[in-house]
Design a protein around this motif. Sequence first.
Motif, mmCIF file in Angstrom:
data_model
loop_
_atom_site.group_PDB
_atom_site.id
_atom_site.type_symbol
_atom_site.label_atom_id
_atom_site.label_comp_id
_atom_site.label_asym_id
_atom_site.label_seq_id
_atom_site.Cartn_x
_atom_site.Cartn_y
_atom_site.Cartn_z
ATOM 1 N N TRP A 122 2.092 6.204 -7.396
ATOM 2 C CA TRP A 122 1.093 7.118 -8.336
ATOM 3 C C TRP A 122 0.988 8.488 -7.684
ATOM 4 O O TRP A 122 0.961 8.891 -8.202
ATOM 5 N N GLY A 123 1.163 9.192 -6.902
ATOM 6 C CA GLY A 123 1.547 10.096 -6.296
ATOM 7 C C GLY A 123 2.881 11.022 -7.081
ATOM 8 O O GLY A 123 2.906 11.938 -7.599
ATOM 9 N N ILE A 124 4.115 10.147 -6.660
ATOM 10 C CA ILE A 124 4.990 10.683 -8.408
ATOM 11 C C ILE A 124 4.537 10.595 -9.952
ATOM 12 O O ILE A 124 4.466 11.944 -10.231
ATOM 13 N N VAL A 125 4.102 9.554 -9.608
ATOM 14 C CA VAL A 125 2.808 9.739 -11.654
ATOM 15 C C VAL A 125 1.764 10.966 -11.330
ATOM 16 O O VAL A 125 2.215 11.463 -12.567
ATOM 17 N N GLN A 126 1.669 10.864 -10.709
ATOM 18 C CA GLN A 126 0.265 12.575 -10.144
ATOM 19 C C GLN A 126 1.310 13.675 -10.445
ATOM 20 O O GLN A 126 0.503 14.965 -11.393
ATOM 21 N N GLN A 127 2.286 13.696 -9.705
ATOM 22 C CA GLN A 127 3.288 15.072 -10.211
ATOM 23 C C GLN A 127 3.639 14.844 -11.629
ATOM 24 O O GLN A 127 3.677 16.463 -11.531
ATOM 25 N N ARG A 128 4.373 14.646 -12.189
ATOM 26 C CA ARG A 128 4.886 13.875 -13.435
ATOM 27 C C ARG A 128 3.735 14.595 -14.100
ATOM 28 O O ARG A 128 4.224 15.370 -14.656
ATOM 29 N N GLU A 129 2.538 13.939 -14.351
ATOM 30 C CA GLU A 129 1.703 14.161 -15.328
ATOM 31 C C GLU A 129 1.366 16.559 -14.927
ATOM 32 O O GLU A 129 1.471 16.538 -15.436
ATOM 33 N N GLN A 130 1.292 16.607 -13.540
ATOM 34 C CA GLN A 130 0.413 17.556 -13.090
ATOM 35 C C GLN A 130 2.365 18.930 -14.104
ATOM 36 O O GLN A 130 1.818 19.665 -14.779
ATOM 37 N N ARG A 165 11.316 6.736 -19.255
ATOM 38 C CA ARG A 165 12.531 6.400 -18.277
ATOM 39 C C ARG A 165 12.971 6.310 -16.605
ATOM 40 O O ARG A 165 12.572 5.678 -16.186
ATOM 41 N N ASP A 166 12.426 7.005 -15.984
ATOM 42 C CA ASP A 166 12.543 7.845 -14.900
ATOM 43 C C ASP A 166 11.643 6.894 -14.238
ATOM 44 O O ASP A 166 11.230 6.590 -13.318
ATOM 45 N N LEU A 167 10.337 6.795 -14.080
ATOM 46 C CA LEU A 167 9.096 6.113 -13.982
ATOM 47 C C LEU A 167 9.601 4.414 -13.846
ATOM 48 O O LEU A 167 9.482 3.645 -12.929
ATOM 49 N N GLN A 168 10.448 4.269 -14.946
ATOM 50 C CA GLN A 168 10.518 2.687 -14.448
ATOM 51 C C GLN A 168 11.716 2.543 -13.951
ATOM 52 O O GLN A 168 12.300 0.994 -13.016
ATOM 53 N N ARG A 169 12.712 3.524 -13.806
ATOM 54 C CA ARG A 169 13.939 3.287 -12.714
ATOM 55 C C ARG A 169 13.108 3.386 -11.239
ATOM 56 O O ARG A 169 13.514 2.781 -10.360
ATOM 57 N N LEU A 170 11.752 4.274 -11.335
ATOM 58 C CA LEU A 170 11.673 4.616 -9.915
ATOM 59 C C LEU A 170 10.751 3.154 -9.660
ATOM 60 O O LEU A 170 11.155 2.192 -8.376
ATOM 61 N N GLN A 171 10.247 2.172 -10.692
ATOM 62 C CA GLN A 171 9.892 1.403 -10.829
ATOM 63 C C GLN A 171 10.338 -0.019 -10.309
ATOM 64 O O GLN A 171 10.604 -0.643 -9.414
ATOM 65 N N LYS A 172 11.497 -0.123 -10.437
ATOM 66 C CA LYS A 172 12.938 -1.154 -10.581
ATOM 67 C C LYS A 172 13.178 -0.432 -8.973
ATOM 68 O O LYS A 172 13.641 -1.622 -8.093
ATOM 69 N N GLY A 173 12.999 0.403 -8.273
ATOM 70 C CA GLY A 173 13.803 0.923 -7.282
ATOM 71 C C GLY A 173 13.009 0.785 -6.030
ATOM 72 O O GLY A 173 13.294 -0.716 -5.195
ATOM 73 N N VAL A 174 11.253 0.171 -6.606
ATOM 74 C CA VAL A 174 10.552 0.039 -5.446
ATOM 75 C C VAL A 174 10.621 -1.369 -5.389
ATOM 76 O O VAL A 174 10.199 -1.742 -4.272
ATOM 77 N N LEU A 175 9.970 -2.083 -6.598
ATOM 78 C CA LEU A 175 10.074 -3.192 -6.360
ATOM 79 C C LEU A 175 12.008 -3.539 -5.667
ATOM 80 O O LEU A 175 11.169 -5.282 -5.116
ATOM 81 N N ALA A 216 1.353 -1.298 0.153
ATOM 82 C CA ALA A 216 0.147 0.382 -0.252
ATOM 83 C C ALA A 216 0.996 1.758 0.260
ATOM 84 O O ALA A 216 0.518 2.495 -0.921
ATOM 85 N N PHE A 217 2.082 1.704 0.628
ATOM 86 C CA PHE A 217 2.660 2.287 0.613
ATOM 87 C C PHE A 217 3.484 2.700 -0.290
ATOM 88 O O PHE A 217 3.267 3.705 -0.953
ATOM 89 N N SER A 218 3.928 1.729 -1.300
ATOM 90 C CA SER A 218 4.636 1.550 -2.598
ATOM 91 C C SER A 218 3.744 2.578 -3.123
ATOM 92 O O SER A 218 4.129 2.809 -4.079
ATOM 93 N N GLY A 219 2.674 1.009 -3.533
ATOM 94 C CA GLY A 219 2.075 1.855 -4.520
ATOM 95 C C GLY A 219 1.332 3.153 -4.453
ATOM 96 O O GLY A 219 0.946 3.915 -5.082
ATOM 97 N N GLN A 236 9.327 10.373 -23.324
ATOM 98 C CA GLN A 236 10.381 9.118 -23.305
ATOM 99 C C GLN A 236 10.813 9.860 -21.794
ATOM 100 O O GLN A 236 11.573 9.337 -21.249
ATOM 101 N N ALA A 237 11.062 10.987 -21.705
ATOM 102 C CA ALA A 237 12.407 10.869 -20.381
ATOM 103 C C ALA A 237 11.404 10.423 -19.037
ATOM 104 O O ALA A 237 12.196 10.159 -18.258
ATOM 105 N N SER A 238 10.471 11.032 -18.596
ATOM 106 C CA SER A 238 9.787 10.932 -17.862
ATOM 107 C C SER A 238 9.833 9.115 -17.309
ATOM 108 O O SER A 238 9.317 8.902 -16.927
#
Length: 442
Positions: free
Chosen positions: A43-51, A177-187, A36-39, A173-175
């Motif tokens: 989600w918060g980082i993705v929303q902030q990236r979108e904004q 790649r950043d999210l993919q790195r974040l996913q790997k880090g969270v996992l 729940a925490f990592s999700g 694309q840069a965003s």
Amino acid sequence: MASATGSPSPLPPDPLRLKQRLLLQGGGFALLLLTAFSGSLYWGIVQQREQDQRAELRQIAAGAAAQLPLVLHEAREVESPLKFRGAPASVAIAGLEQQRLQWFDRAGRLQGEQGQLALPPLRRQGQAWRSQAQWQRWPGGLSLWQPVLSRDPSGRSTGASLSGYVRVAHSDQASRRDLQRLQKGVLLGWVVTVLAALLVGRRMLRSAFAPLQHQLEALQRFTADASHELRHPLTAMRTLLAAVPEPERHRPPFPWQELDRLSRAMGEQLDDLLLLARQEQGEAPRSFDLLELLEDLLDRYGPQAAQRGIRLDLRPDPAGCHLPISAHPEQLQRLFTNLLLNAIRHSPEGGTVSVEVSPSPQRLQIAVVDAGPGIAAGERERVFERYWRGSDQGGHSGLGLAIARSIARRHGGELRLGESQPGRCVLLVELPTARSNLMTFS
């Protein structure tokens, strides 16, 4: 059946199983919290990236809108009538490879553009595109279609008129790649945290359960010692009671028969207590002939059955075949003793009690069949409960059957009620025939 009035108190649960259950429950709860925490963090980082992307596009659109009058003026310049004829010129500017700027007149015709980012076709459905900003996302990025309004510089009109449109786009694309790195880090963090929580939790549970383990071992030793020591005076008392002459047994001052019944019940209770203690101590199984064990039991209780004219039958005949099995002979002897005595007790005089063995490659089935009144449908499972007695108060007591079922389950098998009707009641014991299928005793 083993006894008629009571049952040994249940021993504490196995600490190993309890530790495993607590470890799994704690690990599952920690896993749920971590997920729940990592999700929520992701989600918060993705929303902030979108904004942030939308805010950046609004700023670019504001700058492009300020250039729209100049672009339209150049498009209408008389001295260069062929300047914007045909396909509009694309101006290559360093740093715009991941962006695209487009200027349109009031009719929506493209007048100029900058950047090399590939764009999807513009959605122009209805009249909303003429007066409202529109966002469009595609796998390559995000774009904004923005109407440009201008005021009359002379001040004659207070309203705003439509000057044209701008469309700005930015690659994501840069965003991504950043999210993919974040996913790997969270996992990775998720896996490391779970492993650390399991290791730490296991050490903490082991330390917390060490005193309980010692207490349980002491209780098991006490149970075994007490059962063993109490059997001697009880045997002596029963011997003295048996030596009392028959005329003395019927004198009013001393209820000899009641004393004999109580001593017999106490002996059966102590046998049950000693059996349970031996089960918990984890004796190793041995190989023996099951048919020989059953034949010995029928020979032992044959005279008791003959007093009521009950015939005991064993199928198949042990003289013609052997059935080797790896188990605990004392426990299986107790199991089938309970079932055999239960069948003898509830069979009518002149009836038959049969023990039928049906071997198979995977399961071994032993059926104990009596000709008693059977068990009512509503009591089919309750007969296996401890401290429970049938509605007839003399029927199939659940005490010995509960102990028998416990023994069967400890051997990886099961005890269940088969056919049950007046004149035929079947109790089925199923045991694994392969040694690897036997439960391990710790």
